[in-house]
Design an enzyme around this catalytic site. Structure first.
Site, PDB file in Angstrom:
ATOM      1  N   HIS A   1      -7.446   0.389  -1.042  1.00  0.00           N
ATOM      2  CA  HIS A   1      -6.651  -0.617  -1.764  1.00  0.00           C
ATOM      3  C   HIS A   1      -7.562  -1.829  -1.954  1.00  0.00           C
ATOM      4  CE1 HIS A   1      -2.282  -2.311  -2.163  1.00  0.00           C
ATOM      5  NE2 HIS A   1      -3.065  -2.708  -3.142  1.00  0.00           N
TER       6      HIS A   1
ATOM      7  N   THR B   1       0.825  -1.213   0.000  1.00  0.00           N
ATOM      8  CA  THR B   1       0.000   0.000   0.000  1.00  0.00           C
ATOM      9  C   THR B   1       0.860   1.266   0.000  1.00  0.00           C
ATOM     10  OG1 THR B   1      -1.790  -1.207   1.079  1.00  0.00           O
ATOM     11  CG2 THR B   1      -1.879   1.198   1.191  1.00  0.00           C
TER      12      THR B   1
ATOM     13  N   GLU C   1       1.080   9.549  -5.775  1.00  0.00           N
ATOM     14  CA  GLU C   1       1.717  10.852  -5.583  1.00  0.00           C
ATOM     15  C   GLU C   1       2.554  11.248  -6.796  1.00  0.00           C
ATOM     16  OE1 GLU C   1       2.103  12.321  -1.204  1.00  0.00           O
ATOM     17  OE2 GLU C   1       3.660  10.828  -1.619  1.00  0.00           O
TER      18      GLU C   1
END
Length: 131
Positions: free
Chosen positions: A70, A36, A44
């Site tokens: 997720h 994750t 990002e």
């Protein structure tokens, strides 16, 4: 900024999952899938690249908030496609929606917020914090 960040601006990237990117390498023994934290890094990076052409030299974006779900595991070797879209711009705050897919299915979705700042002011604040 060189240009105005518009709602609806999009960017996508692709990355092959490598062993060093796994939850196993992050300390979760026996879990050889994309971690994750690495998934967040892909989000990002895509968000930064989405607006990078519009920033002046010396401007950066800083992550300020993430809401990430997720959804599915991605094994080593599969390619992850990360898609971001600018949802909202308020001054220097930019909010994105994102989705990520591996070669089989959607693996993540959520929102991410970044703040446009100058590298100089960012470094000044760090220096102040260090005293």
């Amino acid at each position: 900024m060189r240009g105005k960040i518009e709602v609806g601006r999009t960017y996508q990237s692709q990355t092959r999952v490598e062993e060093w990117m796994t939850a196993e390498k992050a300390g979760n023994r026996g879990v050889d899938v994309l971690s994750t934290p690495m998934l967040l890094q892909l989000v990002e990076e895509a968000a930064m690249q989405c607006v990078a052409p519009l920033l002046d030299d010396g401007e950066i974006t800083l992550g300020t908030h993430v809401d990430l779900t997720h959804l599915a595991a991605t094994p080593v070797g599969l390619i992850v496609r990360t898609e971001v879209e600018v949802l909202k711009v308020e001054g220097r705050r930019v909010e994105y929606a994102f989705t990520a897919f591996d070669e089989r299915e959607k693996i993540a979705e959520g929102t991410h917020e970044r703040y446009v700042a100058t590298r100089e002011k960012f470094r000044e604040r760090l220096e102040e914090k260090l005293g």
